[in-house]
Design a protein around this motif. Structure first.
Motif, PDB file in Angstrom:
ATOM      1  N   GLY A 241      -6.337   8.169  11.537  1.00  0.00           N
ATOM      2  CA  GLY A 241      -7.014   9.428  11.807  1.00  0.00           C
ATOM      3  C   GLY A 241      -6.595  10.005  13.130  1.00  0.00           C
ATOM      4  N   ALA A 242      -7.288  11.046  13.466  1.00  0.00           N
ATOM      5  CA  ALA A 242      -6.997  11.748  14.701  1.00  0.00           C
ATOM      6  C   ALA A 242      -8.303  12.182  15.326  1.00  0.00           C
ATOM      7  CB  ALA A 242      -6.116  12.960  14.421  1.00  0.00           C
ATOM      8  N   GLY A 243      -8.205  12.705  16.494  1.00  0.00           N
ATOM      9  CA  GLY A 243      -9.413  13.154  17.169  1.00  0.00           C
ATOM     10  C   GLY A 243     -10.237  11.968  17.601  1.00  0.00           C
ATOM     11  N   GLN A 244     -11.514  12.182  17.649  1.00  0.00           N
ATOM     12  CA  GLN A 244     -12.371  11.116  18.132  1.00  0.00           C
ATOM     13  C   GLN A 244     -12.601  10.063  17.053  1.00  0.00           C
ATOM     14  OE1 GLN A 244     -15.591  12.256  20.533  1.00  0.00           O
ATOM     15  NE2 GLN A 244     -14.479  13.876  21.521  1.00  0.00           N
ATOM     16  N   VAL A 245     -13.431  10.301  16.083  1.00  0.00           N
ATOM     17  CA  VAL A 245     -13.635   9.342  15.002  1.00  0.00           C
ATOM     18  C   VAL A 245     -13.707  10.107  13.688  1.00  0.00           C
ATOM     19  CG1 VAL A 245     -15.003   7.432  14.110  1.00  0.00           C
ATOM     20  CG2 VAL A 245     -14.900   7.821  16.562  1.00  0.00           C
ATOM     21  N   SER A 246     -12.565  10.526  13.235  1.00  0.00           N
ATOM     22  CA  SER A 246     -12.459  11.233  11.971  1.00  0.00           C
ATOM     23  C   SER A 246     -11.176  10.767  11.305  1.00  0.00           C
ATOM     24  CB  SER A 246     -12.425  12.748  12.202  1.00  0.00           C
ATOM     25  OG  SER A 246     -12.313  13.430  10.986  1.00  0.00           O
ATOM     26  N   GLY A 247     -11.298  10.156  10.140  1.00  0.00           N
ATOM     27  CA  GLY A 247     -10.103   9.663   9.484  1.00  0.00           C
ATOM     28  C   GLY A 247     -10.411   8.929   8.213  1.00  0.00           C
ATOM     29  N   TYR A 248      -9.565   7.970   7.895  1.00  0.00           N
ATOM     30  CA  TYR A 248      -9.666   7.239   6.637  1.00  0.00           C
ATOM     31  C   TYR A 248      -9.619   5.748   6.924  1.00  0.00           C
ATOM     32  CZ  TYR A 248      -9.206   6.538   1.641  1.00  0.00           C
ATOM     33  OH  TYR A 248      -9.439   6.179   0.338  1.00  0.00           O
ATOM     34  N   ILE A 249     -10.457   5.005   6.220  1.00  0.00           N
ATOM     35  CA  ILE A 249     -10.533   3.555   6.357  1.00  0.00           C
ATOM     36  C   ILE A 249     -10.006   2.927   5.076  1.00  0.00           C
ATOM     37  CG2 ILE A 249     -12.083   1.579   6.630  1.00  0.00           C
ATOM     38  CD1 ILE A 249     -12.124   3.275   9.114  1.00  0.00           C
ATOM     39  N   CYS A 250      -9.103   1.954   5.228  1.00  0.00           N
ATOM     40  CA  CYS A 250      -8.627   1.213   4.068  1.00  0.00           C
ATOM     41  C   CYS A 250      -8.506  -0.262   4.442  1.00  0.00           C
ATOM     42  CB  CYS A 250      -7.302   1.767   3.561  1.00  0.00           C
ATOM     43  SG  CYS A 250      -5.977   1.763   4.758  1.00  0.00           S
ATOM     44  N   ALA A 251      -8.388  -1.100   3.430  1.00  0.00           N
ATOM     45  CA  ALA A 251      -8.241  -2.538   3.648  1.00  0.00           C
ATOM     46  C   ALA A 251      -6.797  -2.837   4.034  1.00  0.00           C
ATOM     47  CB  ALA A 251      -8.635  -3.298   2.388  1.00  0.00           C
ATOM     48  N   ASN A 252      -6.578  -3.965   4.724  1.00  0.00           N
ATOM     49  CA  ASN A 252      -5.236  -4.228   5.232  1.00  0.00           C
ATOM     50  C   ASN A 252      -4.330  -4.973   4.265  1.00  0.00           C
ATOM     51  OD1 ASN A 252      -6.131  -6.845   5.470  1.00  0.00           O
ATOM     52  ND2 ASN A 252      -5.856  -6.995   7.671  1.00  0.00           N
ATOM     53  N   GLY A 253      -4.823  -5.401   3.114  1.00  0.00           N
ATOM     54  CA  GLY A 253      -3.959  -6.039   2.123  1.00  0.00           C
ATOM     55  C   GLY A 253      -3.337  -5.005   1.197  1.00  0.00           C
ATOM     56  N   ARG A 254      -2.159  -5.275   0.698  1.00  0.00           N
ATOM     57  CA  ARG A 254      -1.430  -4.304  -0.114  1.00  0.00           C
ATOM     58  C   ARG A 254      -2.247  -3.800  -1.299  1.00  0.00           C
ATOM     59  NH1 ARG A 254       4.607  -4.852  -2.698  1.00  0.00           N
ATOM     60  NH2 ARG A 254       4.666  -2.732  -3.517  1.00  0.00           N
ATOM     61  N   TYR A 255      -2.928  -4.676  -2.000  1.00  0.00           N
ATOM     62  CA  TYR A 255      -3.724  -4.271  -3.156  1.00  0.00           C
ATOM     63  C   TYR A 255      -5.218  -4.478  -2.921  1.00  0.00           C
ATOM     64  CZ  TYR A 255       0.736  -3.991  -5.538  1.00  0.00           C
ATOM     65  OH  TYR A 255       2.021  -3.657  -5.885  1.00  0.00           O
ATOM     66  N   ASP A 256      -5.624  -4.627  -1.665  1.00  0.00           N
ATOM     67  CA  ASP A 256      -7.032  -4.840  -1.340  1.00  0.00           C
ATOM     68  C   ASP A 256      -7.754  -3.508  -1.202  1.00  0.00           C
ATOM     69  OD1 ASP A 256      -6.529  -7.526  -1.289  1.00  0.00           O
ATOM     70  OD2 ASP A 256      -6.469  -7.673   0.899  1.00  0.00           O
ATOM     71  N   SER A 257      -9.016  -3.524  -1.568  1.00  0.00           N
ATOM     72  CA  SER A 257      -9.866  -2.345  -1.447  1.00  0.00           C
ATOM     73  C   SER A 257     -10.974  -2.601  -0.446  1.00  0.00           C
ATOM     74  CB  SER A 257     -10.509  -2.021  -2.801  1.00  0.00           C
ATOM     75  OG  SER A 257      -9.558  -1.525  -3.711  1.00  0.00           O
ATOM     76  N   VAL A 258     -11.492  -1.536   0.132  1.00  0.00           N
ATOM     77  CA  VAL A 258     -12.707  -1.615   0.929  1.00  0.00           C
ATOM     78  C   VAL A 258     -13.845  -1.906  -0.053  1.00  0.00           C
ATOM     79  CG1 VAL A 258     -14.290  -0.329   2.418  1.00  0.00           C
ATOM     80  CG2 VAL A 258     -11.822   0.035   2.615  1.00  0.00           C
ATOM     81  N   THR A 259     -14.745  -2.787   0.325  1.00  0.00           N
ATOM     82  CA  THR A 259     -15.879  -3.131  -0.535  1.00  0.00           C
ATOM     83  C   THR A 259     -17.122  -2.356  -0.108  1.00  0.00           C
ATOM     84  OG1 THR A 259     -16.656  -4.950   0.858  1.00  0.00           O
ATOM     85  CG2 THR A 259     -14.954  -5.473  -0.809  1.00  0.00           C
ATOM     86  N   GLN A 260     -18.108  -2.346  -0.983  1.00  0.00           N
ATOM     87  CA  GLN A 260     -19.390  -1.722  -0.632  1.00  0.00           C
ATOM     88  C   GLN A 260     -20.025  -2.443   0.557  1.00  0.00           C
ATOM     89  OE1 GLN A 260     -20.694   1.051  -1.461  1.00  0.00           O
ATOM     90  NE2 GLN A 260     -19.654   1.579  -3.354  1.00  0.00           N
ATOM     91  N   VAL A 261     -19.858  -3.749   0.635  1.00  0.00           N
ATOM     92  CA  VAL A 261     -20.400  -4.521   1.766  1.00  0.00           C
ATOM     93  C   VAL A 261     -19.730  -4.071   3.065  1.00  0.00           C
ATOM     94  CG1 VAL A 261     -20.558  -6.823   2.795  1.00  0.00           C
ATOM     95  CG2 VAL A 261     -21.083  -6.498   0.363  1.00  0.00           C
ATOM     96  N   GLN A 262     -18.402  -3.948   3.061  1.00  0.00           N
ATOM     97  CA  GLN A 262     -17.694  -3.488   4.259  1.00  0.00           C
ATOM     98  C   GLN A 262     -18.115  -2.065   4.624  1.00  0.00           C
ATOM     99  OE1 GLN A 262     -13.802  -4.320   2.622  1.00  0.00           O
ATOM    100  NE2 GLN A 262     -13.369  -5.725   4.333  1.00  0.00           N
TER     101      GLN A 262
END
Length: 103
Positions: free
Chosen positions: A51-72
């Protein structure tokens, strides 16, 4: 023959992430120090921020086929909400990290 779904990140290989947007009000405090803490926390959760600016952007998991979970997603919301410099935390529902028009 069409490319396999794995290569296209489709079907069972869909990767989920989320948008994050919030206001950062440091009132003279060190922004670099806060950003480092934010990135360290994300890394501890095996997440990346783009992202850019202060806190505006996109969050993703660091594994190639990993997804962000509802818990995360909930942990991130709780962590950001607990920061005294953060206001108006908005996280999107989990969405397709490769294709914006698909859930």
């Amino acid at each position: 023959m069409p490319p396999p779904q794995k290569k296209l990140y489709l079907g069972e290989f869909t990767v989920l992430g989320m948008d994050v947007d919030c206001s950062l009000d440091l009132a003279g405090e060190d922004e670099d120090m806060w950003i480092d803490a934010f990135l360290d926390w994300l890394e501890s959760q095996h997440l990346y921020f783009g992202g850019a600016g202060q806190v505006s952007g996109y969050i993703c998991a660091n594994g190639r086929y990993d997804s962000v979970t509802q818990v995360q997603r909930q942990l991130l919301h709780d962590w950001l909400s607990a920061q005294r410099y953060i206001k108006n935390v908005v996280l999107s529902p989990l969405n397709n990290a490769w294709y914006a028009d698909q859930a």
